[in-house]
Design an enzyme around this catalytic site. Structure first.
Site, mmCIF file in Angstrom:
data_model
loop_
_atom_site.group_PDB
_atom_site.id
_atom_site.type_symbol
_atom_site.label_atom_id
_atom_site.label_comp_id
_atom_site.label_asym_id
_atom_site.label_seq_id
_atom_site.Cartn_x
_atom_site.Cartn_y
_atom_site.Cartn_z
ATOM 1 C CE1 TYR A 152 -3.504 2.755 0.908
ATOM 2 C CE2 TYR A 152 -1.894 3.402 2.575
ATOM 3 C CZ TYR A 152 -3.034 3.675 1.848
ATOM 4 O OH TYR A 152 -3.703 4.856 2.031
ATOM 5 C CG HIS A 153 4.854 3.189 2.194
ATOM 6 N ND1 HIS A 153 4.532 4.405 2.757
ATOM 7 C CD2 HIS A 153 6.171 3.276 1.882
ATOM 8 C CE1 HIS A 153 5.600 5.181 2.795
ATOM 9 N NE2 HIS A 153 6.609 4.522 2.265
ATOM 10 C CG HIS A 154 6.553 0.001 -2.320
ATOM 11 N ND1 HIS A 154 7.651 0.810 -2.502
ATOM 12 C CD2 HIS A 154 7.005 -1.079 -1.625
ATOM 13 C CE1 HIS A 154 8.711 0.252 -1.950
ATOM 14 N NE2 HIS A 154 8.346 -0.889 -1.401
ATOM 15 C CB THR A 157 5.030 6.429 -1.821
ATOM 16 O OG1 THR A 157 4.725 6.202 -0.443
ATOM 17 C CG2 THR A 157 6.210 7.407 -1.905
#
Length: 292
Positions: A152-154, A157
């Site tokens: 999710y972060h990748h 971002t």
């Protein structure tokens, strides 16, 4: 994205930073327009990433994990060096502005000064969000526990950096400085682990802490932006409401997810059997997983 495109001229720094010719001549406006015209690339790349991620997990489900130790070390060392050098290039302007008149306000609302080193390495960091997707390949191919926070972060971002790069708001100084600073420690930590060097638990806890503080800082500058843009919009001419909405949409969930990671990793005591079952913690929280 109905908002005004504001030119950000590149000038020679007044605080002694030596700027290389390739940094000084970086075509900032051109690349801002490219990112704006082709922001959909980040969505396509993210879609392909998700397909490869879950397809790869299915493919590896009946196969033995790869070791990839040497390649993993090379990968982490390369990203650590890039992050350290990028931080050393983007931080001087940020702290120069921060320590000057109306410093905190200017780092969020105006571009009183901008140099080629900051412009060029901010662009490199934006592009690196595609390269960093390769982190997931090592987790999938080595059959390690994959947390929702990781992928999710990748994705978020990558897409948020690409979408916001077009508008190139002053507050992005915060994002590039914090990101390169945290990644300098994070990828160095991963490199040491991939070399089978035992890293003390307090260091892992420190890295998770600065990751969480990065997210809290993102929320804080967003709250300040909302307040100043509502009360006195003329004093914040280089911020726009679209960018502010993206910032809130990114940093509020990040803060919650990283706070949960910190609590799960260092506050809640897990039984040994549960820790083994979970495969340790993983990427983007320093996750105390075994790297090699």
């Amino acid at each position: 994205m109905a908002t005004k495109f504001i030119e950000v001229p590149i000038v020679e720094p007044s605080f002694g930073l030596k700027v290389a010719d390739f940094e000084r001549n970086f075509p900032l406006t051109y690349w801002r327009q490219v990112f704006g015209d082709w922001w959909q690339i980040s969505a396509y790349v993210s879609g392909l990433y998700v397909l490869l991620l879950f397809g790869g997990r299915w493919y590896m489900s009946s196969r033995a994990p790869f070791k990839l130790n040497k390649l993993l070390t090379f990968w982490n060392v390369g990203l650590a060096i890039m992050s350290i050098y990028a931080f050393l290039r983007v931080a001087p302007e940020f702290f120069w502005v921060m320590l000057g008149k109306n410093g905190f306000h200017n780092t969020i609302c105006e571009w009183p000064e901008h140099n080629g080193a900051t412009a060029f390495w901010s662009w490199i960091l934006a592009l690196s969000k595609i390269i960093e997707l390769g982190d997931t390949a090592f987790i999938v191919l080595r059959k390690q526990n994959l947390l929702f926070l990781h992928w999710y972060h990748h994705i978020t971002t990558l897409m948020s950096w690409w979408v916001m790069y077009h508008w190139y708001e002053p507050v992005q100084q915060w994002y590039v400085v914090m990101n390169s600073f945290v990644h300098s420690f994070m990828y160095t930590y991963y490199a040491l682990r991939s070399l089978k060097i035992r890293v003390p638990r307090p260091i892992a806890m420190f890295i998770t802490t600065i990751q969480l503080l990065q997210m809290v800082a993102g929320v804080t500058v967003s709250i300040y932006s909302y307040w100043i843009m509502s009360e006195n919009p003329a004093s914040c001419p280089h911020r726009n409401w679209f960018g502010l909405k993206v910032s809130f949409a990114i940093y509020v969930p990040y803060t919650i997810l990283f706070a949960k990671l910190f609590i799960d990793s260092y506050v809640v005591k897990k039984k040994p059997a549960e820790a083994v079952k979970n495969g340790g913690a993983q990427k983007n929280g320093v996750y105390a997983k075994k790297e090699a």
